[in-house]
Design a protein around this motif. Structure first.
Motif, PDB file in Angstrom:
ATOM      1  N   ARG A  55      67.039  -0.363  -7.330  1.00 52.72           N
ATOM      2  CA  ARG A  55      67.980  -1.451  -6.932  1.00 52.72           C
ATOM      3  C   ARG A  55      67.640  -1.833  -5.600  1.00 52.72           C
ATOM      4  O   ARG A  55      67.490  -3.237  -5.397  1.00 52.72           O
ATOM      5  N   ASP A  56      67.510  -0.942  -4.603  1.00 57.17           N
ATOM      6  CA  ASP A  56      67.558  -1.236  -3.221  1.00 57.17           C
ATOM      7  C   ASP A  56      66.087  -1.828  -3.071  1.00 57.17           C
ATOM      8  O   ASP A  56      65.817  -2.822  -2.129  1.00 57.17           O
ATOM      9  N   ILE A  57      65.084  -1.208  -3.529  1.00 55.25           N
ATOM     10  CA  ILE A  57      63.726  -1.664  -3.287  1.00 55.25           C
ATOM     11  C   ILE A  57      63.451  -3.181  -3.878  1.00 55.25           C
ATOM     12  O   ILE A  57      62.802  -3.789  -3.025  1.00 55.25           O
ATOM     13  N   LEU A  58      63.909  -3.304  -5.051  1.00 58.04           N
ATOM     14  CA  LEU A  58      63.960  -4.655  -5.770  1.00 58.04           C
ATOM     15  C   LEU A  58      64.919  -5.804  -5.241  1.00 58.04           C
ATOM     16  O   LEU A  58      64.980  -6.868  -5.803  1.00 58.04           O
ATOM     17  N   ALA A  59      65.737  -5.256  -4.202  1.00 56.55           N
ATOM     18  CA  ALA A  59      66.787  -6.314  -3.845  1.00 56.55           C
ATOM     19  C   ALA A  59      66.321  -7.697  -3.421  1.00 56.55           C
ATOM     20  O   ALA A  59      66.929  -8.561  -4.022  1.00 56.55           O
ATOM     21  N   PRO A  60      65.029  -7.769  -2.506  1.00 52.06           N
ATOM     22  CA  PRO A  60      64.518  -8.947  -2.169  1.00 52.06           C
ATOM     23  C   PRO A  60      64.411 -10.135  -3.390  1.00 52.06           C
ATOM     24  O   PRO A  60      64.135 -11.191  -3.339  1.00 52.06           O
ATOM     25  N   GLY A  61      64.257  -9.557  -4.628  1.00 51.75           N
ATOM     26  CA  GLY A  61      63.796 -10.407  -5.938  1.00 51.75           C
ATOM     27  C   GLY A  61      65.123 -11.008  -6.376  1.00 51.75           C
ATOM     28  O   GLY A  61      64.914 -11.604  -7.650  1.00 51.75           O
ATOM     29  N   TYR A  62      66.303 -10.544  -5.922  1.00 51.09           N
ATOM     30  CA  TYR A  62      67.479 -10.749  -6.555  1.00 51.09           C
ATOM     31  C   TYR A  62      68.439 -11.798  -5.786  1.00 51.09           C
ATOM     32  O   TYR A  62      68.263 -11.733  -4.577  1.00 51.09           O
ATOM     33  N   SER A  63      69.015 -12.810  -6.249  1.00 50.77           N
ATOM     34  CA  SER A  63      70.016 -13.515  -5.495  1.00 50.77           C
ATOM     35  C   SER A  63      71.395 -13.765  -6.413  1.00 50.77           C
ATOM     36  O   SER A  63      71.124 -14.546  -7.720  1.00 50.77           O
ATOM     37  N   ASP A  64      72.302 -13.362  -6.040  1.00 49.52           N
ATOM     38  CA  ASP A  64      73.766 -13.421  -6.823  1.00 49.52           C
ATOM     39  C   ASP A  64      73.540 -13.083  -8.021  1.00 49.52           C
ATOM     40  O   ASP A  64      73.968 -13.294  -9.031  1.00 49.52           O
ATOM     41  N   GLY A  65      72.818 -11.750  -7.950  1.00 49.48           N
ATOM     42  CA  GLY A  65      72.724 -11.198  -9.252  1.00 49.48           C
ATOM     43  C   GLY A  65      71.573 -11.529 -10.439  1.00 49.48           C
ATOM     44  O   GLY A  65      71.494 -11.090 -11.384  1.00 49.48           O
ATOM     45  N   GLN A  66      70.817 -12.519 -10.201  1.00 48.51           N
ATOM     46  CA  GLN A  66      70.015 -13.231 -10.927  1.00 48.51           C
ATOM     47  C   GLN A  66      68.300 -12.854 -10.199  1.00 48.51           C
ATOM     48  O   GLN A  66      68.275 -13.036  -9.100  1.00 48.51           O
ATOM     49  N   TRP A  67      67.551 -12.759 -11.234  1.00 47.24           N
ATOM     50  CA  TRP A  67      65.994 -12.433 -10.840  1.00 47.24           C
ATOM     51  C   TRP A  67      65.404 -13.613 -10.594  1.00 47.24           C
ATOM     52  O   TRP A  67      65.234 -14.362 -11.480  1.00 47.24           O
TER      53      TRP A  67
END
Length: 276
Positions: free
Chosen positions: A82-94
């Motif tokens: 989750r932390d590594i992929l966090a830049p790919g999310y915005s307001d819980g949306q991929w």
């Protein structure tokens, strides 16, 4: 343990970016775990997600949740993904893919990007011989251990060309202007009835105007010439022996003719039509 000639990041890049298209196992596994991260974000009705909220998150917010030290290793890996992929999310949306999270889009975000290259379609053409393709890929990547590089590193005693003994053993010299290499290429020119220039042969092949059948033959010939010149260079380094240019060019043509006979449909006039 030997130092790799090409970095693992570049090897794992797509062929269009100059790599081999091999997937990096760490990034792929992390992207696969990212599917569970996506479920926690966007699939609250899944039984496993309900269990996670009941046991771990306990009414908190998933983006802010921090695992404690006494939980399972597997759940810690989910939180790490989750932390590594966090830049790919915005307001819980991929945001990397409008269709939602996929392992492929997660991997594409995690892998290192490189500039596209123009030579990958030539080197990885399906008609060519695989071992020739690998050497040509290393030439395009400037990854061969030529004496110019070894001398600069203080490994080789000199930077003289092992094929002709004249000039610095660089990429431009050994594959274009070396006396030995030019004799081989001139013989191939005569056998193929084409004029092979003193330049990058892959680039020349790409722009050469001829039939598709002949272009396949020329591409195989160029890659075989690069491969066998490098093979002779190594033979000279190890054994101090060199094959005569005329014999080497004849061997290259025989190898290519035998290979093409099994890979392409030859016209009724025979294999010579590929090179005439």
């Amino acid at each position: 343990m030997r130092v790799p000639k090409v970095s693992w990041e570049r090897v794992c890049a797509p062929k269009s970016e100059g790599g081999l298209g091999i997937r990096d196992s760490f990034s792929w596994n992390m992207a696969a775990i990212g599917k569970l991260v996506w479920w926690v974000y966007c699939s609250p009705d899944r039984l496993w997600v309900k269990w996670v909220h009941q046991v771990y998150i306990k009414g908190g917010l998933w983006p802010n949740y921090q695992p404690s030290g006494d939980i399972s290793w597997g759940w810690k890996q989910v939180c790490r993904a989750r932390d590594i992929l966090a830049p790919g999310y915005s307001d819980g949306q991929w945001i990397m893919d409008p269709k939602g999270y996929t392992i492929g889009s997660g991997y594409d975000m995690l892998r290192q990007k490189f500039q596209p290259v123009s030579w990958h379609k030539l080197i990885w053409h399906q008609v060519c011989i695989p071992k020739h393709q690998v050497i040509c890929w290393m030439i395009a990547r400037r990854a061969l251990m030529l004496k110019e590089r070894l001398f600069a590193l203080g490994i080789a005693p000199d930077d003289r060309c092992l094929l002709c003994g004249q000039g610095t053993e660089s990429y431009d010299h050994i594959f274009q202007t070396c006396v030995y290499s030019r004799q081989v290429l001139d013989d191939l020119s005569r056998l193929c009835q084409v004029v092979i220039p003193h330049s990058d042969l892959l680039e020349w092949t790409e722009g050469y105007q001829c039939t598709q059948l002949k272009k396949k033959g020329l591409l195989c010939m160029v890659m075989a010439a690069y491969y066998h010149l490098w093979l002779q260079r190594n033979r000279a380094r190890v054994d101090g022996l060199l094959m005569r240019p005329a014999v080497l060019s004849s061997q290259i043509m025989h190898e290519i003719r035998m290979h093409l006979a099994t890979r392409i449909t030859v016209p009724p006039d025979g294999m010579n039509d590929v090179f005439l």
